[in-house]
Structures are given as structure tokens and as C-alpha cells.
Design a protein around this motif. Structure first.
Motif: not given
Length: 201
Positions: A9, A16, A18, A21, A48
Motif C-alpha cells: 500500500c 499500513c 492492507c 483493503i 487503494l
């Protein structure tokens, strides 16, 4: 000394995104063409979007030599998500509609227009637009006008229309966490003074 960074990312490892996501499937293919000046931007919302969608591709550059290939994946018809007087409003797919390759330039309005200018194939694509009156959750930049959205918001809204009733709301989770983190880092007082009521381009 530079802070450790997440290679996925591109956020500082301590921040972070992630875990937030999603990995969403979409009938629509999304092609993000990102101006190089956006890559290291703290709020890289195009990345993203690309990470959160299985059927998406992010390409960075100003002139795209392989554009004929990028714009013609088998089974899709390309449309440019960008304002124009003759832009067609997006609507939900009918049962026999061919899915779209939604081409999204990512950069400031000036940089996005430059991408179109430097890539005539891109400028020649039929354009589509979002419904008027979308409200951005991007509280860190002033917008040039109402209805101006960040790249990830524009994509989520477009997919929401095209693929209704499927929800693409999860695409915005890391974006909202990113905004909250930025606001927390600057402190509420600074945020209210500089950004209270502001939108993005």
C-alpha cells in the motif's frame, strides 16, 4: 533515516492499510492511468482502488505507448470517466450489455487534462460521467466545485451504478481510515482551521 514502508500500500509500516483493503470482484474492468506526480502522494487513492479490485490495473506515466493494447481488452468496451458536455451518464448494465473498461485518469484536473492532451487515443474515447451531486468524504482538500470526488470515491460510485445492487462500499474503508489518520496527525484545531467544510477536486 527513512521510515519502513509497506511495499503493497506504500504507507509507512506503522500505518499500513492492507488489512482494510478488500478484494472485490467486478464485471467492469478498471484501468487507472496515474500521473507520475501522484505516486508518492500521501493520499494515493488510485492505488487503494487498484489494490481493492481484482479486475483493475494501475499504470503510471504521462505518455502510454501501449495504450492501444490497454484500451482493447477482449470482451470490453472502453469508456473514459471524465467530464465533458457530451459525456453520457452511467447506468446499470442490462442483461445483454457488454461490460465496460472504465478508464480513469488520476491526477489534479490540470494533470489529468495533460494526460488526455498527450495521449490522443485517450482523448478520443467516448466519455461517461457520474450523477450530479455526489458528496466527497475527502475532508483534506478544497474542491473546485460541488460533486468533485477523489479517485477511489469516483470509481466506487461508478461501479455502484453500473453493477447495482452490488455494494462497493468496502472499497472506501481504507480511504476513510487514511483520512482519519491524516486528521489525527494534524490535530483537530489545525484541521478545522484549514479544512473545515472543504472538499476535493
Amino acid at each position: 533515516m527513512s521510515r519502513p514502508q509497506c511495499s503493497r500500500c506504500l504507507r509507512p509500516a506503522a500505518h499500513c492499510l492492507c488489512a482494510l483493503i478488500p478484494r472485490l470482484d467486478s464485471r467492469t474492468r478498471v484501468l487507472l492511468l496515474q500521473h507520475p506526480s501522484e505516486v508518492n502522494h500521501a493520499l494515493n487513492t488510485a492505488r487503494l482502488a487498484a489494490l481493492g479490485l481484482n479486475n483493475a490495473q494501475l499504470v503510471v506515466g504521462e505518455v502510454f505507448d501501449d495504450l492501444p493494447t490497454l484500451l482493447n481488452p477482449p470482451g470490453y468496451q472502453a469508456r473514459l470517466l471524465f467530464p465533458a458536455d457530451d459525456a453520457q451518464p452511467l447506468h446499470a448494465y442490462g442483461p445483454d450489455d457488454q461490460p465496460l473498461l472504465l478508464v480513469v485518469p488520476d491526477g489534479t484536473w490540470r494533470k489529468a487534462r495533460k494526460l488526455l492532451h498527450l495521449n490522443p487515443l485517450l482523448a478520443a474515447l467516448p466519455r461517461v460521467s457520474l450523477a450530479e451531486g455526489g458528496v466527497s468524504r475527502y475532508r483534506l482538500r478544497k474542491a473546485p466545485g460541488p460533486g468533485a470526488l477523489s479517485t477511489v470515491e469516483a470509481i466506487a460510485q461508478a461501479l455502484q451504478v453500473l453493477e447495482a445492487p452490488t455494494s462497493f462500499e468496502p472499497l472506501l474503508k481504507p480511504f476513510e481510515a487514511l483520512i482519519d489518520g491524516q486528521i489525527a496527525a494534524m490535530g483537530d484545531e489545525v484541521f478545522q482551521k484549514n479544512h473545515g467544510g472543504g472538499h476535493w477536486e
